[in-house]
Design a protein around this motif. Structure first.
Motif, PDB file in Angstrom:
ATOM      1  N   ALA A 135       2.787  -7.526  27.972  1.00  0.00           N
ATOM      2  CA  ALA A 135       3.989  -7.694  28.792  1.00  0.00           C
ATOM      3  C   ALA A 135       5.148  -6.838  28.302  1.00  0.00           C
ATOM      4  CB  ALA A 135       4.393  -9.163  28.811  1.00  0.00           C
ATOM      5  N   ASP A 136       5.222  -6.580  26.984  1.00  0.00           N
ATOM      6  CA  ASP A 136       6.315  -5.794  26.427  1.00  0.00           C
ATOM      7  C   ASP A 136       5.942  -4.336  26.190  1.00  0.00           C
ATOM      8  OD1 ASP A 136       4.539  -6.148  24.369  1.00  0.00           O
ATOM      9  OD2 ASP A 136       6.017  -6.932  22.923  1.00  0.00           O
ATOM     10  N   SER A 137       4.872  -3.872  26.818  1.00  0.00           N
ATOM     11  CA  SER A 137       4.413  -2.493  26.622  1.00  0.00           C
ATOM     12  C   SER A 137       5.445  -1.470  27.093  1.00  0.00           C
ATOM     13  CB  SER A 137       3.110  -2.262  27.376  1.00  0.00           C
ATOM     14  OG  SER A 137       2.751  -0.885  27.379  1.00  0.00           O
ATOM     15  N   GLU A 138       5.450  -0.329  26.433  1.00  0.00           N
ATOM     16  CA  GLU A 138       6.314   0.779  26.861  1.00  0.00           C
ATOM     17  C   GLU A 138       5.831   1.380  28.173  1.00  0.00           C
ATOM     18  OE1 GLU A 138       5.722   4.604  24.725  1.00  0.00           O
ATOM     19  OE2 GLU A 138       4.258   3.481  23.510  1.00  0.00           O
ATOM     20  N   PHE A 139       4.566   1.151  28.518  1.00  0.00           N
ATOM     21  CA  PHE A 139       4.014   1.713  29.750  1.00  0.00           C
ATOM     22  C   PHE A 139       4.307   0.783  30.923  1.00  0.00           C
ATOM     23  CE2 PHE A 139       0.828   3.276  26.497  1.00  0.00           C
ATOM     24  CZ  PHE A 139       1.378   4.556  26.414  1.00  0.00           C
ATOM     25  N   GLN A 140       5.154   1.240  31.826  1.00  0.00           N
ATOM     26  CA  GLN A 140       5.479   0.463  33.011  1.00  0.00           C
ATOM     27  C   GLN A 140       4.540   0.779  34.169  1.00  0.00           C
ATOM     28  OE1 GLN A 140       7.924  -1.968  33.149  1.00  0.00           O
ATOM     29  NE2 GLN A 140       8.009  -1.614  30.924  1.00  0.00           N
ATOM     30  N   THR A 141       3.937   1.966  34.141  1.00  0.00           N
ATOM     31  CA  THR A 141       3.045   2.398  35.223  1.00  0.00           C
ATOM     32  C   THR A 141       1.811   3.061  34.642  1.00  0.00           C
ATOM     33  OG1 THR A 141       3.995   4.625  35.404  1.00  0.00           O
ATOM     34  CG2 THR A 141       5.060   2.857  36.690  1.00  0.00           C
ATOM     35  N   LEU A 142       0.794   3.174  35.457  1.00  0.00           N
ATOM     36  CA  LEU A 142      -0.414   3.890  35.065  1.00  0.00           C
ATOM     37  C   LEU A 142      -0.103   5.364  34.826  1.00  0.00           C
ATOM     38  CD1 LEU A 142      -3.506   3.776  34.634  1.00  0.00           C
ATOM     39  CD2 LEU A 142      -3.768   4.196  37.089  1.00  0.00           C
ATOM     40  N   ASN A 143       0.807   5.918  35.607  1.00  0.00           N
ATOM     41  CA  ASN A 143       1.186   7.317  35.435  1.00  0.00           C
ATOM     42  C   ASN A 143       1.728   7.573  34.029  1.00  0.00           C
ATOM     43  OD1 ASN A 143       2.189   6.719  38.617  1.00  0.00           O
ATOM     44  ND2 ASN A 143       0.790   8.415  38.304  1.00  0.00           N
ATOM     45  N   LEU A 232      -8.330  -1.400  40.376  1.00  0.00           N
ATOM     46  CA  LEU A 232      -9.212  -0.327  40.841  1.00  0.00           C
ATOM     47  C   LEU A 232      -9.888  -0.748  42.145  1.00  0.00           C
ATOM     48  CD1 LEU A 232     -10.763   0.807  37.443  1.00  0.00           C
ATOM     49  CD2 LEU A 232      -8.635   1.541  38.544  1.00  0.00           C
ATOM     50  N   ALA A 233      -9.051  -0.989  43.145  1.00  0.00           N
ATOM     51  CA  ALA A 233      -9.483  -1.428  44.468  1.00  0.00           C
ATOM     52  C   ALA A 233      -8.996  -0.414  45.506  1.00  0.00           C
ATOM     53  CB  ALA A 233      -8.917  -2.808  44.773  1.00  0.00           C
ATOM     54  N   LYS A 238      -5.046  -9.099  48.512  1.00  0.00           N
ATOM     55  CA  LYS A 238      -4.275  -9.958  49.420  1.00  0.00           C
ATOM     56  C   LYS A 238      -3.481 -11.012  48.669  1.00  0.00           C
ATOM     57  CE  LYS A 238      -6.560 -13.057  51.639  1.00  0.00           C
ATOM     58  NZ  LYS A 238      -7.498 -13.738  52.576  1.00  0.00           N
ATOM     59  N   ASN A 239      -4.073 -11.627  47.669  1.00  0.00           N
ATOM     60  CA  ASN A 239      -3.401 -12.709  46.950  1.00  0.00           C
ATOM     61  C   ASN A 239      -2.502 -12.217  45.822  1.00  0.00           C
ATOM     62  OD1 ASN A 239      -4.650 -14.602  48.586  1.00  0.00           O
ATOM     63  ND2 ASN A 239      -6.393 -14.863  47.206  1.00  0.00           N
ATOM     64  N   TYR A 240      -2.576 -10.911  45.520  1.00  0.00           N
ATOM     65  CA  TYR A 240      -1.756 -10.343  44.436  1.00  0.00           C
ATOM     66  C   TYR A 240      -1.161  -9.018  44.903  1.00  0.00           C
ATOM     67  CZ  TYR A 240      -4.156 -13.917  41.795  1.00  0.00           C
ATOM     68  OH  TYR A 240      -4.645 -15.120  41.364  1.00  0.00           O
ATOM     69  N   PRO A 241      -0.298  -9.072  45.904  1.00  0.00           N
ATOM     70  CA  PRO A 241       0.198  -7.847  46.539  1.00  0.00           C
ATOM     71  C   PRO A 241       1.140  -7.028  45.672  1.00  0.00           C
ATOM     72  CG  PRO A 241       1.328  -9.761  47.429  1.00  0.00           C
ATOM     73  CD  PRO A 241       0.238 -10.284  46.555  1.00  0.00           C
ATOM     74  N   ASP A 242       1.615  -7.594  44.546  1.00  0.00           N
ATOM     75  CA  ASP A 242       2.540  -6.859  43.690  1.00  0.00           C
ATOM     76  C   ASP A 242       1.829  -5.916  42.715  1.00  0.00           C
ATOM     77  OD1 ASP A 242       4.673  -8.156  44.884  1.00  0.00           O
ATOM     78  OD2 ASP A 242       4.728  -9.759  43.393  1.00  0.00           O
ATOM     79  N   ILE A 243       0.502  -6.028  42.617  1.00  0.00           N
ATOM     80  CA  ILE A 243      -0.235  -5.179  41.670  1.00  0.00           C
ATOM     81  C   ILE A 243      -0.629  -3.881  42.370  1.00  0.00           C
ATOM     82  CG2 ILE A 243      -2.259  -4.982  40.189  1.00  0.00           C
ATOM     83  CD1 ILE A 243      -2.298  -8.027  40.004  1.00  0.00           C
ATOM     84  N   PRO A 244      -0.163  -2.729  41.865  1.00  0.00           N
ATOM     85  CA  PRO A 244      -0.482  -1.459  42.523  1.00  0.00           C
ATOM     86  C   PRO A 244      -1.916  -1.019  42.241  1.00  0.00           C
ATOM     87  CG  PRO A 244       0.770  -1.051  40.530  1.00  0.00           C
ATOM     88  CD  PRO A 244       0.713  -2.550  40.695  1.00  0.00           C
ATOM     89  N   THR A 245      -2.486  -0.283  43.161  1.00  0.00           N
ATOM     90  CA  THR A 245      -3.810   0.287  42.940  1.00  0.00           C
ATOM     91  C   THR A 245      -3.682   1.592  42.159  1.00  0.00           C
ATOM     92  OG1 THR A 245      -3.798   1.622  44.964  1.00  0.00           O
ATOM     93  CG2 THR A 245      -4.589  -0.660  45.146  1.00  0.00           C
ATOM     94  N   GLU A 248      -3.090   4.476  44.814  1.00  0.00           N
ATOM     95  CA  GLU A 248      -1.742   4.758  45.317  1.00  0.00           C
ATOM     96  C   GLU A 248      -0.884   5.451  44.269  1.00  0.00           C
ATOM     97  OE1 GLU A 248       1.093   0.963  45.058  1.00  0.00           O
ATOM     98  OE2 GLU A 248      -0.904   0.421  45.793  1.00  0.00           O
ATOM     99  N   GLN A 249      -1.325   5.412  42.991  1.00  0.00           N
ATOM    100  CA  GLN A 249      -0.608   6.102  41.925  1.00  0.00           C
ATOM    101  C   GLN A 249      -1.161   7.506  41.674  1.00  0.00           C
ATOM    102  OE1 GLN A 249       0.682   3.318  38.559  1.00  0.00           O
ATOM    103  NE2 GLN A 249      -0.902   2.067  39.548  1.00  0.00           N
ATOM    104  N   GLY A 250      -2.090   7.918  42.538  1.00  0.00           N
ATOM    105  CA  GLY A 250      -2.585   9.288  42.472  1.00  0.00           C
ATOM    106  C   GLY A 250      -3.945   9.470  41.848  1.00  0.00           C
TER     107      GLY A 250
END
Length: 329
Positions: A135-143, A232-233, A238-245, A248-250
């Motif tokens: 939760a406290d990781s420096e990585f906010q995104t997969l990018n 990796l979908a 549907k039940n977790y719409p806040d988690i990015p694929t 979509e991050q490239g």
């Protein structure tokens, strides 16, 4: 570039019809049934055995409570060797299996192993992989994580609940390949004996990220201990719409992991028919389906000849993919 493992993600939405129990299956009644989870408690294989044991007994499909035994080691190889060498004719034994099982056969990780060394019974579900950080990781995104890996592939340790070359290992390798890492074998993958131990490694700070299946991470996501930076979908759940694929991050990577069971190849035909139909009965139960849904596992059913053909195809596909990314020659 074609989405990696997209063939499986599409197949995971296909269901088969359920056939009536043949008379031959009724000639066998299991005694002291056992399910081996080829990992320590807390991972996907453990979930398979414990869920199967509960519902087969609750539904009255088996008369005796099923013993669940955790047998970790070798990414499932210890259990595979135990079944093939010591219990090849055991009618009362079933073993948890997944995409990682067929991947290890394809890559030769299980020494001299072939598909027909065991009898693959069924798949009953599939789920998408995910990449998580504390939760406290420096990585906010997969990018951000991929940028760090491109700068220094050994700077980001990625834990997985199975051996080097397993599906947990392949998934981040595919993402790194999409990110532009030329030699994906440089990726720092840290192997643990099960998803529970891998999560402990992540939360203790011994690694920076975790590659696994979404269901293994769900409780820790809901408790706020981790963040999932990519599912990796093909699209957001549907039940977790806040988690990015990842897509979509490239990073055009889709990774789905089937859940199922195998049993000893030398067991009787009656026992094989019984266990096949027992799993089919379980898969029809709404309570069982609700348990899968709660764990973010999609229905995905293969039995009998369909199961044999499905495993053969996954082994062929993983062999081809493993050669492409340099895991095997």
């Amino acid at each position: 570039m074609q989405s990696k493992f997209a063939f499986f993600a599409a197949a995971a939405l296909v269901a088969v019809s359920f056939a009536p129990i043949p008379a031959t299956a009724q000639d066998f009644t299991p005694e002291n049934p056992q399910c081996i989870a080829p990992s320590n408690p807390g991972g996907g294989w453990d979930f398979i055995c414990r869920t199967t044991a509960k519902y087969l007994f609750d539904l009255g499909v088996i008369n005796d409570a099923m013993q669940v035994t955790n047998m970790s080691g070798g990414g499932g190889g210890v259990a595979f060797a135990h079944v093939t060498k010591e219990r090849n004719e055991d009618n009362n034994l079933i073993v948890a299996a997944s995409m990682s099982t067929s991947a290890r056969i394809a890559q030769g990780i299980y020494e001299d192993a072939e598909q027909d060394d065991v009898h693959f019974l069924a798949t009953f579900g599939a789920e998408y992989g995910a990449i998580a950080v504390p939760a406290d990781s420096e990585f906010q995104t997969l990018n951000q994580m991929m940028d760090a890996i491109l700068e220094d592939p050994r700077s980001v340790g990625i834990a997985g609940g199975s051996s080097v070359g397993s599906y947990d290992h392949i998934k981040p390798m595919l993402v790194a390949q999409e990110a532009g890492l030329e030699d994906v074998t440089q990726l720092k993958y840290v192997s643990f004996d099960g998803g529970g131990e891998a999560m402990t490694g992540l939360l203790s700070g011994s690694v920076e990220a975790l590659s696994g299946d979404f269901s293994e991470m769900l409780g820790f996501l809901e408790s706020g201990d981790i963040r999932i930076i990519a599912i990796l979908a093909p699209e957001r759940l549907k039940n977790y719409p806040d988690i990015p694929t990842a897509k979509e991050q490239g990073y055009d990577v889709v990774g789905a992991n089937w859940r199922g069971l195998y049993m000893p190849a030398g067991a009787s035909d009656e026992a094989k028919e019984f266990w096949k139909n027992a799993i089919m009965t379980m898969a029809e139960d709404q309570g069982f389906q609700d348990a899968l849904e709660a764990a973010a596992i999609e229905p995905f059913n293969n039995f009998g000849d369909d199961m044999h053909a499905f495993v053969a195809q996954t082994i062929a596909d993983v062999t081809k993919l493993s050669k492409e990314i340099g895991i095997i020659q």
